[in-house]
Write a protein that holds these residues in place. Structure first.
Motif, PDB file in Angstrom:
ATOM      1  N   THR A   1       1.692   3.701  -7.228  1.00 59.14           N
ATOM      2  CA  THR A   1       2.128   5.213  -7.538  1.00 59.14           C
ATOM      3  C   THR A   1       2.214   5.487  -5.723  1.00 59.14           C
ATOM      4  OG1 THR A   1       0.678   6.397  -8.250  1.00 59.14           O
ATOM      5  CG2 THR A   1       2.446   5.754  -9.937  1.00 59.14           C
ATOM      6  N   GLY A   2       2.269   6.437  -5.304  1.00 59.24           N
ATOM      7  CA  GLY A   2       2.546   7.008  -4.155  1.00 59.24           C
ATOM      8  C   GLY A   2       1.326   7.467  -3.524  1.00 59.24           C
ATOM      9  N   ALA A   3       0.158   7.051  -4.239  1.00 61.29           N
ATOM     10  CA  ALA A   3      -1.177   7.542  -3.853  1.00 61.29           C
ATOM     11  C   ALA A   3      -1.903   6.591  -2.438  1.00 61.29           C
ATOM     12  CB  ALA A   3      -2.003   7.436  -4.535  1.00 61.29           C
ATOM     13  N   GLY A   4      -1.888   7.243  -1.944  1.00 64.16           N
ATOM     14  CA  GLY A   4      -2.891   6.573  -0.939  1.00 64.16           C
ATOM     15  C   GLY A   4      -4.741   5.956  -0.416  1.00 64.16           C
TER      16      GLY A   4
ATOM     17  N   SER B   1       6.897   2.659  -7.732  1.00 65.29           N
ATOM     18  CA  SER B   1       8.066   3.870  -7.718  1.00 65.29           C
ATOM     19  C   SER B   1       8.057   4.316  -6.427  1.00 65.29           C
ATOM     20  CB  SER B   1       6.732   4.749  -8.296  1.00 65.29           C
ATOM     21  OG  SER B   1       5.854   5.998  -6.845  1.00 65.29           O
TER      22      SER B   1
ATOM     23  N   ALA C   1       8.043   6.532  -4.972  1.00 64.64           N
ATOM     24  CA  ALA C   1       6.336   7.168  -3.538  1.00 64.64           C
ATOM     25  C   ALA C   1       5.580   5.918  -3.091  1.00 64.64           C
ATOM     26  CB  ALA C   1       5.824   8.349  -4.112  1.00 64.64           C
ATOM     27  N   GLY C   2       5.892   5.023  -4.745  1.00 63.16           N
ATOM     28  CA  GLY C   2       4.468   3.752  -3.934  1.00 63.16           C
ATOM     29  C   GLY C   2       5.576   3.032  -2.933  1.00 63.16           C
TER      30      GLY C   2
ATOM     31  N   VAL D   1       4.550   4.894   0.784  1.00 62.99           N
ATOM     32  CA  VAL D   1       3.144   5.184   1.229  1.00 62.99           C
ATOM     33  C   VAL D   1       2.198   3.184   1.304  1.00 62.99           C
ATOM     34  CG1 VAL D   1       1.284   5.858   0.118  1.00 62.99           C
ATOM     35  CG2 VAL D   1       3.193   6.999  -0.201  1.00 62.99           C
TER      36      VAL D   1
ATOM     37  N   MET E   1       3.555   2.891   5.003  1.00 69.71           N
ATOM     38  CA  MET E   1       2.855   3.992   5.171  1.00 69.71           C
ATOM     39  C   MET E   1       1.506   3.351   5.628  1.00 69.71           C
ATOM     40  SD  MET E   1       3.453   7.575   3.873  1.00 69.71           S
ATOM     41  CE  MET E   1       5.693   7.878   3.100  1.00 69.71           C
ATOM     42  N   TYR E   2       1.007   2.360   4.915  1.00 64.91           N
ATOM     43  CA  TYR E   2      -0.341   2.033   5.090  1.00 64.91           C
ATOM     44  C   TYR E   2      -0.573   0.173   5.711  1.00 64.91           C
ATOM     45  CZ  TYR E   2      -2.311   7.249   3.387  1.00 64.91           C
ATOM     46  OH  TYR E   2      -2.463   7.662   3.223  1.00 64.91           O
TER      47      TYR E   2
ATOM     48  N   THR F   1      -0.728   8.761  -8.799  1.00 59.84           N
ATOM     49  CA  THR F   1      -1.197  10.192  -8.374  1.00 59.84           C
ATOM     50  C   THR F   1      -1.253  11.364  -9.528  1.00 59.84           C
ATOM     51  OG1 THR F   1       1.681   9.939  -9.023  1.00 59.84           O
ATOM     52  CG2 THR F   1       0.931   9.113  -6.128  1.00 59.84           C
ATOM     53  N   SER F   2      -1.417  12.707  -9.132  1.00 60.04           N
ATOM     54  CA  SER F   2      -1.353  13.767  -9.819  1.00 60.04           C
ATOM     55  C   SER F   2      -0.192  14.261 -10.908  1.00 60.04           C
ATOM     56  CB  SER F   2      -1.424  15.443  -9.333  1.00 60.04           C
ATOM     57  OG  SER F   2      -1.557  14.308  -7.627  1.00 60.04           O
TER      58      SER F   2
ATOM     59  N   THR G   1       2.312  11.532 -10.924  1.00 54.47           N
ATOM     60  CA  THR G   1       2.588  10.743 -12.573  1.00 54.47           C
ATOM     61  C   THR G   1       1.401  11.339 -13.803  1.00 54.47           C
ATOM     62  OG1 THR G   1       3.310   8.841 -11.631  1.00 54.47           O
ATOM     63  CG2 THR G   1       2.279   8.276 -13.040  1.00 54.47           C
TER      64      THR G   1
ATOM     65  N   VAL H   1      -6.231   8.269  -9.382  1.00 47.01           N
ATOM     66  CA  VAL H   1      -7.192   9.981  -8.277  1.00 47.01           C
ATOM     67  C   VAL H   1      -7.955  10.692  -8.401  1.00 47.01           C
ATOM     68  CG1 VAL H   1      -5.850  10.534  -5.478  1.00 47.01           C
ATOM     69  CG2 VAL H   1      -4.822   8.804  -6.320  1.00 47.01           C
ATOM     70  N   ASP H   2      -6.957  11.586  -9.079  1.00 49.06           N
ATOM     71  CA  ASP H   2      -7.915  12.959  -9.639  1.00 49.06           C
ATOM     72  C   ASP H   2      -8.598  12.475 -10.929  1.00 49.06           C
ATOM     73  OD1 ASP H   2      -5.951  14.974  -8.090  1.00 49.06           O
ATOM     74  OD2 ASP H   2      -5.321  13.331  -8.455  1.00 49.06           O
TER      75      ASP H   2
ATOM     76  N   PRO I   1      -2.597   7.835   6.886  1.00 43.39           N
ATOM     77  CA  PRO I   1      -2.237   6.552   7.276  1.00 43.39           C
ATOM     78  C   PRO I   1      -2.194   7.012   9.008  1.00 43.39           C
ATOM     79  CG  PRO I   1      -0.334   8.025   6.116  1.00 43.39           C
ATOM     80  CD  PRO I   1      -2.253   8.325   6.223  1.00 43.39           C
TER      81      PRO I   1
HETATM   82  C1  LIG Z   1       0.639   9.098   3.049  1.00 45.39           C
HETATM   83  C2  LIG Z   1       0.964  10.034   1.699  1.00 45.39           C
HETATM   84  C3  LIG Z   1      -0.963  10.010   1.107  1.00 45.39           C
HETATM   85  C4  LIG Z   1      -0.432  10.312  -0.086  1.00 45.39           C
HETATM   86  N1  LIG Z   1      -1.692  10.461  -0.715  1.00 45.39           N
HETATM   87  C5  LIG Z   1      -1.192  10.817  -2.245  1.00 45.39           C
HETATM   88  C6  LIG Z   1      -2.600  10.981  -3.412  1.00 45.39           C
HETATM   89  O1  LIG Z   1      -3.604   9.915  -2.815  1.00 45.39           O
HETATM   90  N2  LIG Z   1      -2.362  11.294  -4.052  1.00 45.39           N
HETATM   91  C7  LIG Z   1      -1.827  12.015  -4.831  1.00 45.39           C
HETATM   92  O2  LIG Z   1      -1.213  12.470  -6.366  1.00 45.39           O
HETATM   93  N3  LIG Z   1      -0.548  11.881  -4.176  1.00 45.39           N
HETATM   94  C8  LIG Z   1      -0.505  11.104  -2.890  1.00 45.39           C
HETATM   95  N4  LIG Z   1       0.867  11.464  -2.193  1.00 45.39           N
HETATM   96  C9  LIG Z   1       2.175  11.676  -2.704  1.00 45.39           C
HETATM   97  C10 LIG Z   1       2.743  11.364  -3.753  1.00 45.39           C
HETATM   98  O3  LIG Z   1       3.442  10.652  -2.969  1.00 45.39           O
HETATM   99  C11 LIG Z   1       3.939  12.256  -3.772  1.00 45.39           C
HETATM  100  O4  LIG Z   1       3.514  13.317  -5.083  1.00 45.39           O
HETATM  101  C12 LIG Z   1       5.270  11.869  -4.892  1.00 45.39           C
HETATM  102  O5  LIG Z   1       6.019  12.194  -5.208  1.00 45.39           O
HETATM  103  C13 LIG Z   1       3.886  10.970  -6.396  1.00 45.39           C
HETATM  104  O6  LIG Z   1       4.655  10.000  -6.326  1.00 45.39           O
HETATM  105  P1  LIG Z   1       5.442   9.135  -7.304  1.00 45.39           P
HETATM  106  O7  LIG Z   1       3.696   9.658  -8.444  1.00 45.39           O
HETATM  107  O8  LIG Z   1       6.450   9.135  -8.079  1.00 45.39           O
HETATM  108  O9  LIG Z   1       4.368   7.999  -6.941  1.00 45.39           O
HETATM  109  C14 LIG Z   1       1.078  11.033  -1.006  1.00 45.39           C
HETATM  110  C15 LIG Z   1       2.075  10.735  -0.208  1.00 45.39           C
HETATM  111  C16 LIG Z   1       1.786  10.597   1.469  1.00 45.39           C
HETATM  112  C17 LIG Z   1       2.662  10.743   2.049  1.00 45.39           C
END
Ligand SMILES: Cc1cc2nc3c(=O)[nH]c(=O)nc-3n(C[C@H](O)[C@H](O)[C@H](O)COP(=O)(O)O)c2cc1C
Length: 237
Positions: A8-11, A35, A37-38, A41, A44-45, A92-93, A95, A127-128, A139
């Motif tokens: 998912t979209g967590a860095g 995802s 966002a996955g 992200v 980006m990294y 991510t939080s 998901t 992450v949380d 990034p």
């Molecule tokens: C550079 C970057 C890093 C991110 N890191 C996190 C993270 O560590 N934890 C988190 O909960 N969301 C993080 N986000 C936000 C999620 O990408 C965002 O909430 C996204 O909608 C999650 O979608 P998903 O849960 O479907 O992957 C980050 C966003 C960006 C742009």
């Protein structure tokens, strides 16, 4: 083993996750699911290509949410028990919040729901994890206090993706994390991998606690714990 791995979209924990994913894919068939966002992200990294490189072939596909439509038929493989396990790391939080509320509206939340229905054990690395503050990594970032607003921005000129608006910002959706801008800027005004502290919200920690109550899900604190867990799974087989 056949493993499905969702990102998912967590860095945070992203690099650690990709390191373990690479290790696992040497010995196992791993299907990677991203995802929306996955995928963004990872780029980006600068980690997208590494993930792409571990995939290729039947049951070793790279499944992008953006290429799927609304019913995510690929996750039917999980409800049919075609995988030995599902790993989602990092999570991510957003998901986690969906999973604990039984929501299955995207590729990853569907994968988790269908794994539950197919009795495929799911390992989740959120992450949380703990209350308090967390150090995490950013990034590429344009540091405006260091930017000299040069007539010709060397960082912008070096960027192969036109991601930099000189003196303003990096458009992370165009950034592929190559780091060329960091090398090019004579004033070191572009940082990469900067560590920042973020606060864990109570609602997110509470949601993670609720994960423990969901059947078929095991929560792990860090991707590094996966290798030990998998050895145990292999022994049981
Ligand atoms: C550079 C970057 C890093 C991110 N890191 C996190 C993270 O560590 N934890 C988190 O909960 N969301 C993080 N986000 C936000 C999620 O990408 C965002 O909430 C996204 O909608 C999650 O979608 P998903 O849960 O479907 O992957 C980050 C966003 C960006 C742009």
């Amino acid at each position: 083993m056949k493993i499905a791995w969702g990102i998912t979209g967590a860095g945070h924990l992203l690099l650690d996750s990709v390191n373990i994913l690479e290790e696992l894919s040497n010995e196992h068939e791993v299907t990677v699911m991203l995802s929306m966002a996955g995928e963004e992200v990872l780029k980006m990294y600068g980690l997208f290509e590494r993930v792409k490189n571990v995939t290729g072939g039947y049951y070793r596909e790279l499944i992008k949410e953006k290429d799927q439509e609304s019913s995510f038929p690929i996750t039917g493989r999980l409800s049919m028990g075609k995988y030995d396990l599902l790993i989602v790391s990092p999570v991510t939080s957003n998901t986690i919040g969906k999973i604990v509320n039984g929501i299955a509206d995207n590729l990853i939340t569907n994968a988790v729901a269908q794994a539950g229905k197919g009795l495929v054990k799911t390992y989740i690395i959120p992450v949380d994890f703990e209350s308090g503050d967390l150090k995490t990594v950013l990034p590429s970032k344009l540091e405006l206090d260091l930017c000299e607003k040069c007539e010709t921005c060397e960082a912008a000129a070096a960027c192969p993706n036109d991601a930099i608006t000189p003196g303003v910002e990096i458009n992370l959706l165009n950034c592929k994390g190559c780091g060329a801008c960091q090398i090019a800027c004579p004033f070191s005004a572009v940082t990469g991998g900067k560590i920042i502290t973020i606060h864990m919200r109570d609602v997110d920690i509470l949601n993670t606690k609720k994960l423990y109550e969901i059947e078929g899900i095991e929560v792990l604190a860090h991707p590094k714990h996966l290798m030990k867990v998998l050895k145990g799974v292999l022994k049981e087989q």
